[in-house]
Design an enzyme around this catalytic site. Sequence first.
Site, PDB file in Angstrom:
ATOM      1  N   GLY A   1       0.838  -1.196   0.000  1.00 30.62           N
ATOM      2  CA  GLY A   1       0.000   0.000   0.000  1.00 30.62           C
ATOM      3  C   GLY A   1       0.871   1.244   0.000  1.00 30.62           C
ATOM      4  O   GLY A   1       1.944   1.246   0.601  1.00 30.62           O
TER       5      GLY A   1
ATOM      6  N   GLY B   1       5.560  -2.309   3.233  1.00 28.85           N
ATOM      7  CA  GLY B   1       5.106  -2.868   4.497  1.00 28.85           C
ATOM      8  C   GLY B   1       5.757  -4.211   4.798  1.00 28.85           C
ATOM      9  O   GLY B   1       6.686  -4.634   4.084  1.00 28.85           O
TER      10      GLY B   1
ATOM     11  N   ASP C   1       0.029   2.432   8.780  1.00 27.56           N
ATOM     12  CA  ASP C   1      -0.482   1.810  10.014  1.00 27.56           C
ATOM     13  C   ASP C   1       0.492   1.877  11.188  1.00 27.56           C
ATOM     14  O   ASP C   1       0.104   1.609  12.318  1.00 27.56           O
ATOM     15  CB  ASP C   1      -0.783   0.321   9.769  1.00 27.56           C
ATOM     16  CG  ASP C   1      -1.921   0.133   8.784  1.00 27.56           C
ATOM     17  OD1 ASP C   1      -2.626   1.116   8.525  1.00 27.56           O
ATOM     18  OD2 ASP C   1      -2.087  -0.984   8.279  1.00 27.56           O
TER      19      ASP C   1
ATOM     20  N   ARG D   1      -5.469  -2.512  10.176  1.00 23.58           N
ATOM     21  CA  ARG D   1      -6.039  -3.873  10.220  1.00 23.58           C
ATOM     22  C   ARG D   1      -5.583  -4.646  11.449  1.00 23.58           C
ATOM     23  O   ARG D   1      -6.339  -5.328  12.093  1.00 23.58           O
ATOM     24  CB  ARG D   1      -5.637  -4.640   8.952  1.00 23.58           C
ATOM     25  CG  ARG D   1      -6.633  -4.499   7.821  1.00 23.58           C
ATOM     26  CD  ARG D   1      -6.052  -5.092   6.574  1.00 23.58           C
ATOM     27  NE  ARG D   1      -4.828  -4.397   6.185  1.00 23.58           N
ATOM     28  CZ  ARG D   1      -3.920  -4.868   5.367  1.00 23.58           C
ATOM     29  NH1 ARG D   1      -4.043  -6.042   4.833  1.00 23.58           N
ATOM     30  NH2 ARG D   1      -2.847  -4.150   5.045  1.00 23.58           N
TER      31      ARG D   1
ATOM     32  N   GLY E   1       4.731  -7.226   4.369  1.00 20.12           N
ATOM     33  CA  GLY E   1       4.610  -8.199   3.288  1.00 20.12           C
ATOM     34  C   GLY E   1       5.719  -8.012   2.262  1.00 20.12           C
ATOM     35  O   GLY E   1       6.431  -8.956   1.898  1.00 20.12           O
ATOM     36  N   SER E   2       5.903  -6.785   1.836  1.00 16.86           N
ATOM     37  CA  SER E   2       6.926  -6.480   0.828  1.00 16.86           C
ATOM     38  C   SER E   2       8.317  -6.844   1.342  1.00 16.86           C
ATOM     39  O   SER E   2       9.144  -7.381   0.606  1.00 16.86           O
ATOM     40  CB  SER E   2       6.910  -4.986   0.489  1.00 16.86           C
ATOM     41  OG  SER E   2       5.628  -4.613   0.094  1.00 16.86           O
TER      42      SER E   2
HETATM   43  P1  ATP Z   1       0.753  -2.893   3.464  1.00 14.76           P
HETATM   44  O1  ATP Z   1       1.252  -2.743   4.867  1.00 14.76           O
HETATM   45  O2  ATP Z   1       0.322  -1.615   2.867  1.00 14.76           O
HETATM   46  O3  ATP Z   1      -0.224  -3.987   3.284  1.00 14.76           O
HETATM   47  P2  ATP Z   1       2.670  -4.734   2.437  1.00 14.76           P
HETATM   48  O4  ATP Z   1       4.032  -4.574   1.893  1.00 14.76           O
HETATM   49  O5  ATP Z   1       2.524  -5.531   3.680  1.00 14.76           O
HETATM   50  O6  ATP Z   1       2.059  -3.296   2.594  1.00 14.76           O
HETATM   51  P3  ATP Z   1       1.471  -6.813   0.849  1.00 14.76           P
HETATM   52  O7  ATP Z   1       0.311  -6.769  -0.075  1.00 14.76           O
HETATM   53  O8  ATP Z   1       1.430  -7.736   1.994  1.00 14.76           O
HETATM   54  O9  ATP Z   1       1.726  -5.321   1.295  1.00 14.76           O
HETATM   55  O10 ATP Z   1       2.780  -7.186   0.003  1.00 14.76           O
HETATM   56  C1  ATP Z   1       3.109  -6.481  -1.187  1.00 14.76           C
HETATM   57  C2  ATP Z   1       3.721  -7.446  -2.154  1.00 14.76           C
HETATM   58  O11 ATP Z   1       4.867  -8.047  -1.571  1.00 14.76           O
HETATM   59  C3  ATP Z   1       2.823  -8.603  -2.535  1.00 14.76           C
HETATM   60  O12 ATP Z   1       1.937  -8.272  -3.580  1.00 14.76           O
HETATM   61  C4  ATP Z   1       3.831  -9.624  -2.980  1.00 14.76           C
HETATM   62  O13 ATP Z   1       4.271  -9.360  -4.284  1.00 14.76           O
HETATM   63  C5  ATP Z   1       5.000  -9.395  -2.027  1.00 14.76           C
HETATM   64  N1  ATP Z   1       4.890 -10.314  -0.868  1.00 14.76           N
HETATM   65  C6  ATP Z   1       4.160 -10.147   0.242  1.00 14.76           C
HETATM   66  N2  ATP Z   1       4.296 -11.191   1.065  1.00 14.76           N
HETATM   67  C7  ATP Z   1       5.111 -12.050   0.449  1.00 14.76           C
HETATM   68  C8  ATP Z   1       5.633 -13.345   0.781  1.00 14.76           C
HETATM   69  N3  ATP Z   1       5.336 -13.952   1.926  1.00 14.76           N
HETATM   70  N4  ATP Z   1       6.452 -13.937  -0.121  1.00 14.76           N
HETATM   71  C9  ATP Z   1       6.767 -13.337  -1.266  1.00 14.76           C
HETATM   72  N5  ATP Z   1       6.308 -12.125  -1.616  1.00 14.76           N
HETATM   73  C10 ATP Z   1       5.495 -11.496  -0.795  1.00 14.76           C
END
Ligand code: ATP
Length: 787
Positions: A25, A118, A166, A210, A120-121
Amino acid sequence: HQDLTQYAGPFISHKLKVAVMTSGGDSQGMNAGVRSVVRVALSRGLEPYLIYEGYKGLLCGGEMIKKVEWDDVSGFLTSGGTFIKTARCQEFREIEGRRKAVLNLVRLGITSLIIIGGDGSLTGADMLRAEWKEHINTLKETGSITEAQAIYNKNLMIVGMVGSIDNDLASTDMTIGASSALARICESVDALQSTATSHSRAFVVEVMGRHCGWLALNAAICTGADYLFIPEDPPTTNEWQKKMCSSLENSRSVGKNTSLILVAEGAIDSNLNPIRCEDVKGVIEKHLGYDTRVTILGHVQRGGKPTFYDRYLATLQGAEAVEAVIQATPESPSLVIGILENKITTQPLQDAIKLTTQVADEIQRKNFSMALKLRATTFINQLKAYKETANYFPQGCKRLSGEKKLNIGIVHVGKPAGGINLATQGIVRMCINRGHTPLVVYNSFAGLIRGEIEVATWMMVDTWAVHGGSMLGMNSIPIGKDVGAISYQLQRHNIQSLIVIGGSEAYTGLNELYKKRDEYPALCIPMILIPASIANTVPGTDYCLGTDTAANVIVNACDDIKQSASAHRKRVFLIEVQGERCGFLATMGALAGGATYVYVPEDTIDLEKIKNDTKRLRDIYAAEKGDSKGRIVISDQNASNVYNLDVLNSLYTGESQEDFDVQTVKLGSLQQGGTPSSMDRVHAAILSVSALGFIEESSWNSTCGSENGVNKLPEYSQQRYRQMVYTTSSSSAAVIGIVGSEIVISSFEYLKNSSNLANQNRKDEWWYFAKNLVEVLSIEATVKEKP
Ligand code: ATP
């Protein structure tokens, strides 16, 4: 594999190549982070690349990964969102997808990746790194890359910067975007309050978050919300309805005609059942019959310009990320850049992710106290501040017994600064809830001398959170010879402890009172200073209330002035900012406002410097030919006794040799006013709670049992003072400050050698190092080839 071979290209470079991308995000400040990475990298002789649309771009390669130059990130500092775009990419979650990413990086010879995103990324990035060697071997074996490429790219360095509104990554106090999102929420909720008042309505507002209630909690503090639901502190399943209703009724019983309830997106009860705004609305309407509306703030929170703090944080972290890349060895783990106790930190990425996951796990296990413990200390302080000041308790579960109740004086001294009123509101509310008597003093020490003192009520301070300036009135008139008069008024009103909110004048004044304790027994009471000064000149704290508000005023002004300067093409604006004899505000404003130079009292300004600075500007404008931008230079009002704004204007104009024209702006008192920033409001609330805690402890520990002090008094006053608070302890007169992310109380005695207020020279202060970055980021350095 065949698909992949098309990406295989020649080995193209010997230079350290670093790519930066934004992912997940979006959040305000990501652009500032990208700008910082690119410009610091260029100035260090690295070759930076931009990856568009996060992992999607990394997988696609081609036009999605571009070498970047200095001017390509021009205008990035001031804008929200992310110019290089972000996307969610399912394919990157698969190993084959990640192999495509590896191939693209190897093809371009990129050996370091900086990701702003975030958790995840960052998890995805760490996974890429963990598999790197395996991918390289496979690509080599299948002929997708050459032996030379495999050797050159045998390692990948990953550095993460946490971009998330967040503020949900454990192990950092703040993430990039959280401060701006909080500011957006406050703007929206402040606006809702007026319509709520007109219609005597209740508003239930959902804010993002969240898994983390940081935004909701801090917004509740800033806006004076009556009730709050966050995932880390869930209410009991069958009890929250009753508790909330009684709390809202209490607030209305003292005269409020509105109710504000904030609900985090991920709010739950103690059995993990979600609590939604509609549930809350239903309960209020059914049990209280209030006209209730729900507002879901949604994506507004992600929008708009980044605040001062987000620009500052992203800029510093970007620079640190590049340093981490330069320092990396093949053995270095993936790193994440954070901020802890006001210091930019570099930690192993895996540790930070593990800790973050642990918080979510503890919530799932219903171990909420552990979840809270795992969050930063600041979160716990914030929750305490909210709970202590939000609700009115008529019978007072928190009421103190008779002998513990105090008469507490509150005075504002010096110049206005954002957050002073909220701090006062917090103290008054806590006093009322605990049974103390809050006595507000109008018009600073001068008002105290005249006895302008009144008992504050709950409703008197009800809307103070959003007001700038000082609702009590304040001035810098020194105490002078009137210590006796102050002492008389304190005694007359039986003020048993004193809380002063203000800047260097307040510090000096309170210190004088402390030193006169020997002469005036009425001054032998606990006294504490809550520092509030846009100049940030009070010792014993890293931050004074008001600095964040003032810095926001400066960066917003810089944005507008730069726009005007750019419209005129070759125009340089000299902007004078306030700051007494401390370059803090000028430096912060310059860094986050994108100034070319900053002049501060800590540095020497002479003709030679001005000649050099103007010469560089002439060179820049000459190189830009027709396509010139406007530029700004920030000067502290006391940067030099000789080279004041007028003199600078003349010298700049003379030295410009008509290659650029010069205008001046004085921001003046603008910086002291306006709605207080959300960060100042939060700090004000936290400090007010701790200040009252200090007052209580010091008072209760004073007279009771300390016969020594009383016995020294003349006989006629001994009996009287036995009933009163009396202390001669040096630790009972102090400054409460924020040092790092800790709340620190330092006595005047302790501080007496550490400060020289008349002649600030803060080259050893934490903020001074940030000044060097101003020029690194605003003037393109000659890119030197690394050996
Ligand atoms: P936000 O906090 O805004 O949600 P984020 O970075 O946590 O940001 P995510 O949608 O979880 O957002 O992750 C962004 C991208 O990172 C995903 O679309 C994916 O390409 C990659 N990603 C996330 N988790 C994983 C994972 N466990 N393994 C590999 N790639 C991942």
